[in-house]
Design a protein around this motif. Structure first.
Motif, short mmCIF file in Angstrom:
data_model
loop_
_atom_site.label_atom_id
_atom_site.label_comp_id
_atom_site.label_asym_id
_atom_site.label_seq_id
_atom_site.Cartn_x
_atom_site.Cartn_y
_atom_site.Cartn_z
N PRO A 259 0.81 -1.23 0.00
CA PRO A 259 0.00 0.00 0.00
C PRO A 259 0.84 1.29 0.00
CG PRO A 259 -0.80 -1.54 1.66
CD PRO A 259 0.49 -2.09 1.13
N TRP A 260 2.10 1.18 0.38
CA TRP A 260 2.97 2.36 0.46
C TRP A 260 4.04 2.34 -0.62
CZ3 TRP A 260 1.07 5.94 3.55
CH2 TRP A 260 0.20 5.53 4.55
N ARG A 261 3.82 1.59 -1.67
CA ARG A 261 4.82 1.40 -2.74
C ARG A 261 5.33 2.72 -3.32
NH1 ARG A 261 6.23 -3.04 -5.68
NH2 ARG A 261 7.08 -2.64 -7.74
N GLU A 262 4.47 3.71 -3.43
CA GLU A 262 4.86 4.99 -4.03
C GLU A 262 5.91 5.74 -3.20
OE1 GLU A 262 0.96 7.34 -2.29
OE2 GLU A 262 0.98 6.57 -4.31
N TYR A 263 6.13 5.31 -1.97
CA TYR A 263 7.11 5.95 -1.10
C TYR A 263 8.52 5.38 -1.27
CZ TYR A 263 3.35 8.33 1.35
OH TYR A 263 2.29 9.13 1.67
N TYR A 264 8.64 4.24 -1.96
CA TYR A 264 9.94 3.58 -2.11
C TYR A 264 10.68 4.10 -3.33
CZ TYR A 264 8.32 0.12 1.27
OH TYR A 264 7.87 -0.50 2.40
N PRO A 265 11.99 4.30 -3.20
CA PRO A 265 12.78 4.72 -4.36
C PRO A 265 13.12 3.54 -5.26
CG PRO A 265 14.19 4.56 -2.44
CD PRO A 265 12.78 4.29 -1.97
N VAL B 2 2.81 18.04 3.67
CA VAL B 2 2.56 19.42 3.24
C VAL B 2 1.44 19.52 2.21
CG1 VAL B 2 4.91 20.19 3.79
CG2 VAL B 2 4.37 19.44 1.45
N GLY B 3 0.76 18.39 1.96
CA GLY B 3 -0.40 18.40 1.06
C GLY B 3 -0.06 18.09 -0.39
N GLY B 4 1.12 17.54 -0.62
CA GLY B 4 1.52 17.19 -1.98
C GLY B 4 1.12 15.77 -2.34
N ASP B 5 1.63 15.31 -3.46
CA ASP B 5 1.32 13.98 -3.97
C ASP B 5 2.57 13.11 -3.93
OD1 ASP B 5 0.54 11.72 -5.33
OD2 ASP B 5 -0.03 12.77 -7.16
N PRO B 6 2.65 12.14 -3.01
CA PRO B 6 3.84 11.30 -2.93
C PRO B 6 4.10 10.47 -4.18
CG PRO B 6 2.39 10.90 -1.06
CD PRO B 6 1.67 11.82 -1.99
N ALA B 7 3.07 10.11 -4.92
CA ALA B 7 3.26 9.30 -6.12
C ALA B 7 4.05 10.06 -7.18
CB ALA B 7 1.90 8.85 -6.68
N THR B 8 3.79 11.35 -7.31
CA THR B 8 4.47 12.15 -8.32
C THR B 8 5.56 13.04 -7.74
OG1 THR B 8 2.92 14.00 -8.07
CG2 THR B 8 2.34 12.28 -9.68
N GLY B 9 5.54 13.22 -6.43
CA GLY B 9 6.50 14.14 -5.79
C GLY B 9 6.09 15.60 -5.92
N GLY C 183 15.35 18.05 -4.06
CA GLY C 183 16.71 17.51 -4.09
C GLY C 183 16.80 16.15 -3.43
N CYS C 184 15.92 15.88 -2.50
CA CYS C 184 15.89 14.59 -1.82
C CYS C 184 15.16 13.52 -2.63
CB CYS C 184 15.20 14.72 -0.46
SG CYS C 184 16.07 15.77 0.71
N LEU C 185 14.44 13.95 -3.65
CA LEU C 185 13.63 13.02 -4.45
C LEU C 185 14.22 12.73 -5.83
CD1 LEU C 185 10.08 14.40 -3.58
CD2 LEU C 185 11.14 12.28 -2.77
N LEU C 186 15.46 13.07 -6.05
CA LEU C 186 16.08 12.80 -7.34
C LEU C 186 16.09 11.29 -7.60
CD1 LEU C 186 19.03 15.32 -7.09
CD2 LEU C 186 16.96 15.54 -8.50
N LYS D 7 9.39 11.82 0.73
CA LYS D 7 8.04 11.42 0.28
C LYS D 7 7.02 11.64 1.39
CE LYS D 7 8.34 9.67 -3.96
NZ LYS D 7 7.35 9.50 -5.00
N CYS D 8 7.39 11.29 2.62
CA CYS D 8 6.48 11.51 3.76
C CYS D 8 6.23 13.00 3.97
CB CYS D 8 7.07 10.91 5.03
SG CYS D 8 7.10 9.11 5.03
N MET D 9 7.28 13.81 3.84
CA MET D 9 7.12 15.26 4.01
C MET D 9 6.24 15.85 2.91
SD MET D 9 10.84 16.42 5.45
CE MET D 9 10.38 18.13 5.64
N VAL D 10 6.39 15.34 1.69
CA VAL D 10 5.53 15.80 0.59
C VAL D 10 4.06 15.55 0.95
CG1 VAL D 10 4.83 15.30 -1.79
CG2 VAL D 10 7.25 15.60 -1.24
N LYS D 11 3.77 14.38 1.48
CA LYS D 11 2.40 14.06 1.89
C LYS D 11 1.93 15.01 3.00
CE LYS D 11 -1.32 11.45 2.28
NZ LYS D 11 -2.34 11.42 1.25
#
Length: 131
Positions: A32-38, A64-71, A88-91, A58-62
């Motif tokens: 269920p959390w696959r989108e959080y894995y690099p 702050v109201g963002g989309d972890p699947a797309t970043g 920079g952390c999501l490269l 990815k957790c911080m993106v979520k």
């Protein structure tokens, strides 16, 4: 978990942790959390501190109201310096990501202080549970 005494958090759930530098690969992931894995986790490549940095971002993106699947980070709600740091952390390439978690911790702490001002103590009391 909240660490009320030290005004922080406690990280739990180390059942799938590995020892870095041993060549171990991450053996399990939560579908269920696959989108959080690099990518390095999904392809069974060697993880590193850069893996933790990616998943933290990815957790911080979520948060702050963002989309972890797309970043995607909402620019209207997230100050630009924080958004740049998260991106920079999501490269995709692990070797391009930050890999010094202590430096990142200090950088985020300083950045939040510069953006929002000094921290303020806000008492927090857990509500009692009545049967």
């Amino acid at each position: 978990l909240l660490d009320l005494e030290n005004h922080g958090i406690l990280v739990v759930g180390w059942t799938c942790a590995i020892l870095l530098g041993t060549g171990e690969k991450i053996k399990a992931l939560s579908k269920p959390w696959r989108e959080y894995y690099p990518k390095e986790v999904l392809t069974k490549a060697r993880p590193g501190e850069f893996t933790d940095v990616y998943m933290l971002a990815k957790c911080m993106v979520k948060l702050v109201g963002g989309d972890p699947a797309t970043g995607r980070i909402p620019k209207d709600r997230v100050p630009a310096p924080l958004g740049r740091l998260l991106r920079g952390c999501l490269l995709e390439a692990p070797q391009q990501r930050l890999d010094n978690t202590w430096w990142l911790h200090k950088e985020i702490d300083g950045l939040l202080t510069r953006i929002f001002g000094p921290r303020k103590f806000r008492p927090f009391t857990m509500p009692s549970i009545r049967s």
